[in-house]
Design a protein around this motif. Structure first.
Motif, PDB file in Angstrom:
ATOM      1  N   ILE A 140      27.567   6.309  35.542  1.00  0.00           N
ATOM      2  CA  ILE A 140      28.009   4.940  35.241  1.00  0.00           C
ATOM      3  C   ILE A 140      28.781   4.422  36.439  1.00  0.00           C
ATOM      4  CG2 ILE A 140      29.393   3.464  33.742  1.00  0.00           C
ATOM      5  CD1 ILE A 140      29.060   5.590  31.540  1.00  0.00           C
ATOM      6  N   ALA A 141      28.388   3.276  36.960  1.00  0.00           N
ATOM      7  CA  ALA A 141      29.118   2.610  38.042  1.00  0.00           C
ATOM      8  C   ALA A 141      29.739   1.348  37.457  1.00  0.00           C
ATOM      9  CB  ALA A 141      28.182   2.271  39.191  1.00  0.00           C
ATOM     10  N   GLY A 142      31.076   1.244  37.520  1.00  0.00           N
ATOM     11  CA  GLY A 142      31.711   0.090  36.902  1.00  0.00           C
ATOM     12  C   GLY A 142      33.128  -0.127  37.352  1.00  0.00           C
ATOM     13  N   SER A 143      33.866  -0.872  36.553  1.00  0.00           N
ATOM     14  CA  SER A 143      35.269  -1.188  36.842  1.00  0.00           C
ATOM     15  C   SER A 143      36.060  -1.139  35.549  1.00  0.00           C
ATOM     16  CB  SER A 143      35.392  -2.576  37.479  1.00  0.00           C
ATOM     17  OG  SER A 143      34.853  -3.566  36.619  1.00  0.00           O
ATOM     18  N   GLU A 144      37.367  -0.991  35.677  1.00  0.00           N
ATOM     19  CA  GLU A 144      38.193  -0.915  34.484  1.00  0.00           C
ATOM     20  C   GLU A 144      39.590  -1.460  34.744  1.00  0.00           C
ATOM     21  OE1 GLU A 144      38.155   3.224  33.412  1.00  0.00           O
ATOM     22  OE2 GLU A 144      39.727   3.726  34.842  1.00  0.00           O
TER      23      GLU A 144
ATOM     24  N   GLU B 190      33.940  -1.562  31.917  1.00  0.00           N
ATOM     25  CA  GLU B 190      32.539  -1.872  31.714  1.00  0.00           C
ATOM     26  C   GLU B 190      31.753  -1.435  32.945  1.00  0.00           C
ATOM     27  OE1 GLU B 190      31.253  -6.112  32.445  1.00  0.00           O
ATOM     28  OE2 GLU B 190      33.383  -6.427  31.955  1.00  0.00           O
ATOM     29  N   GLY B 191      30.497  -1.096  32.743  1.00  0.00           N
ATOM     30  CA  GLY B 191      29.679  -0.652  33.854  1.00  0.00           C
ATOM     31  C   GLY B 191      28.224  -0.534  33.460  1.00  0.00           C
ATOM     32  N   MET B 192      27.428  -0.041  34.394  1.00  0.00           N
ATOM     33  CA  MET B 192      26.001   0.123  34.174  1.00  0.00           C
ATOM     34  C   MET B 192      25.656   1.609  34.173  1.00  0.00           C
ATOM     35  SD  MET B 192      23.390  -1.800  33.539  1.00  0.00           S
ATOM     36  CE  MET B 192      23.876  -3.403  34.204  1.00  0.00           C
ATOM     37  N   LEU B 193      25.049   2.052  33.071  1.00  0.00           N
ATOM     38  CA  LEU B 193      24.584   3.426  32.964  1.00  0.00           C
ATOM     39  C   LEU B 193      23.217   3.541  33.640  1.00  0.00           C
ATOM     40  CD1 LEU B 193      24.745   6.321  31.641  1.00  0.00           C
ATOM     41  CD2 LEU B 193      23.518   5.316  29.701  1.00  0.00           C
ATOM     42  N   ASN B 194      23.130   4.428  34.624  1.00  0.00           N
ATOM     43  CA  ASN B 194      21.885   4.654  35.368  1.00  0.00           C
ATOM     44  C   ASN B 194      21.378   6.057  35.067  1.00  0.00           C
ATOM     45  OD1 ASN B 194      21.840   2.272  37.611  1.00  0.00           O
ATOM     46  ND2 ASN B 194      23.937   2.925  37.187  1.00  0.00           N
TER      47      ASN B 194
ATOM     48  N   THR C 264      21.468   0.702  31.384  1.00  0.00           N
ATOM     49  CA  THR C 264      22.019   0.213  30.125  1.00  0.00           C
ATOM     50  C   THR C 264      23.458  -0.233  30.350  1.00  0.00           C
ATOM     51  OG1 THR C 264      20.649   1.804  28.889  1.00  0.00           O
ATOM     52  CG2 THR C 264      22.489   0.779  27.709  1.00  0.00           C
ATOM     53  N   LYS C 265      23.803  -1.414  29.867  1.00  0.00           N
ATOM     54  CA  LYS C 265      25.177  -1.905  29.971  1.00  0.00           C
ATOM     55  C   LYS C 265      26.074  -1.138  29.011  1.00  0.00           C
ATOM     56  CE  LYS C 265      28.152  -4.991  31.597  1.00  0.00           C
ATOM     57  NZ  LYS C 265      28.451  -5.138  33.037  1.00  0.00           N
ATOM     58  N   VAL C 266      27.236  -0.711  29.491  1.00  0.00           N
ATOM     59  CA  VAL C 266      28.158   0.086  28.693  1.00  0.00           C
ATOM     60  C   VAL C 266      29.574  -0.479  28.820  1.00  0.00           C
ATOM     61  CG1 VAL C 266      29.148   2.386  28.339  1.00  0.00           C
ATOM     62  CG2 VAL C 266      26.770   2.164  29.040  1.00  0.00           C
ATOM     63  N   PHE C 267      30.292  -0.515  27.713  1.00  0.00           N
ATOM     64  CA  PHE C 267      31.715  -0.870  27.698  1.00  0.00           C
ATOM     65  C   PHE C 267      32.492   0.334  27.170  1.00  0.00           C
ATOM     66  CE2 PHE C 267      29.333  -4.765  27.239  1.00  0.00           C
ATOM     67  CZ  PHE C 267      29.992  -5.667  28.058  1.00  0.00           C
ATOM     68  N   TRP C 268      33.763   0.422  27.553  1.00  0.00           N
ATOM     69  CA  TRP C 268      34.594   1.491  27.002  1.00  0.00           C
ATOM     70  C   TRP C 268      36.034   1.024  26.872  1.00  0.00           C
ATOM     71  CZ3 TRP C 268      32.276   1.800  31.830  1.00  0.00           C
ATOM     72  CH2 TRP C 268      33.111   1.851  32.943  1.00  0.00           C
ATOM     73  N   GLN C 269      36.723   1.611  25.918  1.00  0.00           N
ATOM     74  CA  GLN C 269      38.131   1.304  25.677  1.00  0.00           C
ATOM     75  C   GLN C 269      38.756   2.497  24.968  1.00  0.00           C
ATOM     76  OE1 GLN C 269      35.704  -1.063  24.430  1.00  0.00           O
ATOM     77  NE2 GLN C 269      35.298   0.278  22.691  1.00  0.00           N
ATOM     78  N   GLY C 270      40.062   2.660  25.173  1.00  0.00           N
ATOM     79  CA  GLY C 270      40.716   3.768  24.510  1.00  0.00           C
ATOM     80  C   GLY C 270      42.166   3.932  24.924  1.00  0.00           C
ATOM     81  N   PRO C 271      42.918   4.699  24.143  1.00  0.00           N
ATOM     82  CA  PRO C 271      44.331   4.966  24.434  1.00  0.00           C
ATOM     83  C   PRO C 271      44.479   6.210  25.298  1.00  0.00           C
ATOM     84  CG  PRO C 271      43.768   5.877  22.305  1.00  0.00           C
ATOM     85  CD  PRO C 271      42.510   5.246  22.844  1.00  0.00           C
TER      86      PRO C 271
ATOM     87  N   ALA D 252      43.809  -2.621  38.137  1.00  0.00           N
ATOM     88  CA  ALA D 252      42.361  -2.763  38.033  1.00  0.00           C
ATOM     89  C   ALA D 252      41.741  -1.872  39.098  1.00  0.00           C
ATOM     90  CB  ALA D 252      41.953  -4.216  38.249  1.00  0.00           C
ATOM     91  N   SER D 253      40.673  -1.194  38.766  1.00  0.00           N
ATOM     92  CA  SER D 253      40.060  -0.279  39.724  1.00  0.00           C
ATOM     93  C   SER D 253      38.585  -0.091  39.413  1.00  0.00           C
ATOM     94  CB  SER D 253      40.767   1.080  39.703  1.00  0.00           C
ATOM     95  OG  SER D 253      40.642   1.683  38.421  1.00  0.00           O
ATOM     96  N   LYS D 254      37.871   0.459  40.374  1.00  0.00           N
ATOM     97  CA  LYS D 254      36.479   0.827  40.162  1.00  0.00           C
ATOM     98  C   LYS D 254      36.428   2.272  39.676  1.00  0.00           C
ATOM     99  CE  LYS D 254      34.784  -2.321  43.728  1.00  0.00           C
ATOM    100  NZ  LYS D 254      34.071  -2.448  45.032  1.00  0.00           N
ATOM    101  N   VAL D 255      35.383   2.589  38.934  1.00  0.00           N
ATOM    102  CA  VAL D 255      35.253   3.941  38.397  1.00  0.00           C
ATOM    103  C   VAL D 255      33.786   4.355  38.443  1.00  0.00           C
ATOM    104  CG1 VAL D 255      35.070   3.096  36.021  1.00  0.00           C
ATOM    105  CG2 VAL D 255      35.743   5.456  36.431  1.00  0.00           C
ATOM    106  N   PHE D 256      33.569   5.612  38.793  1.00  0.00           N
ATOM    107  CA  PHE D 256      32.228   6.177  38.893  1.00  0.00           C
ATOM    108  C   PHE D 256      32.193   7.399  37.987  1.00  0.00           C
ATOM    109  CE2 PHE D 256      28.811   8.625  40.862  1.00  0.00           C
ATOM    110  CZ  PHE D 256      27.860   7.647  41.134  1.00  0.00           C
ATOM    111  N   VAL D 257      31.342   7.372  36.970  1.00  0.00           N
ATOM    112  CA  VAL D 257      31.341   8.412  35.941  1.00  0.00           C
ATOM    113  C   VAL D 257      30.048   9.223  36.004  1.00  0.00           C
ATOM    114  CG1 VAL D 257      31.629   8.915  33.486  1.00  0.00           C
ATOM    115  CG2 VAL D 257      32.666   6.842  34.465  1.00  0.00           C
ATOM    116  N   LEU D 258      30.161  10.521  36.235  1.00  0.00           N
ATOM    117  CA  LEU D 258      29.001  11.405  36.171  1.00  0.00           C
ATOM    118  C   LEU D 258      28.797  11.829  34.725  1.00  0.00           C
ATOM    119  CD1 LEU D 258      29.539  13.653  39.332  1.00  0.00           C
ATOM    120  CD2 LEU D 258      28.303  11.503  39.114  1.00  0.00           C
TER     121      LEU D 258
END
Length: 204
Positions: A85-89, A102-106, A113-120, A130-136
């Motif tokens: 997932i390449a996105g920002s948060e 939010e980001g794009m799942l590749n 696929t567009k993906v959103f995430w939220q959590g405590p 605010a930052s960019k995030v890269f999720v394997l």
């Protein structure tokens, strides 16, 4: 009987090395165990380390020593991912933090696929960032699998030269979010993120 058994063993001893040599020649001089894996046991395609470094560079704008080392660390721990997932948060904390992204799942096999995430999360700072995030992403066979709550693994945080990563898992999927720059919080691995199809302010 013993004579026939001895003859059979001798025949196998002669045939098997020849078959192995033929297999080595057919694969260009290397056995199949020496080739780089490009798929999981289930047949899902995966991303190689150079592909991941290139994709992370496209997101962050450059490949720093810290980013390369963190990616190397994740590959050493987990192997090749089936998606990223390449996105920002956006996140903020007053002891207890909130994180939205939010980001794009590749997927390695193709498709986005567009993906959103939220959590405590439990944090140790004040303010927001605010930052960019890269999720394997590991063990993903279908994009629908990503839409769930996934907890952080306590104690899994790894930091090198301004780049941090922690692991999240629910026993089936494993995710490794990589973040750079200001706003890295070691406390983010105590909590969870809810990955969803649509944005929601509700973090739980």
């Amino acid at each position: 009987m013993t004579r026939w058994l001895s003859a059979a063993i001798l025949a196998l001893a002669l045939v098997l090395p020849a078959a192995a040599d033929a297999q080595t020649a057919a694969t260009g001089g290397s056995s199949s165990s020496e080739t780089t894996s490009s798929s999981t046991k289930s047949g899902a395609k995966t991303y190689s380390e150079p592909e991941v470094v290139s994709a992370a560079k496209d997101l962050f704008g450059e490949t720093t020593e810290g980013l390369a080392k963190v990616i190397e660390k994740v590959f050493a721990d987990m192997g090749e991912p089936t998606a990223y997932i390449a996105g920002s948060e956006y996140s903020g904390a007053i002891v207890v933090g909130l994180r939205y992204g939010e980001g794009m799942l590749n997927q390695a096999g193709g498709g986005q696929t567009k993906v959103f995430w939220q959590g405590p999360s439990l944090g140790f700072d004040l303010g927001g960032n605010a930052s960019k995030v890269f999720v394997l992403v590991y063990n993903l066979d279908s994009p629908d699998q990503i839409f769930r709550r996934i907890s952080g693994v306590e104690g899994s945080y790894y930091f090198f030269a301004g780049v941090g990563v922690n692991y999240q898992t629910d026993g089936e999927l494993t995710l490794a979010p990589i973040r750079t720059g200001v706003g890295l919080r070691s406390g983010v691995n105590i909590g969870y993120l809810h990955y969803s199809r649509e944005f929601s302010w509700y973090p739980f």
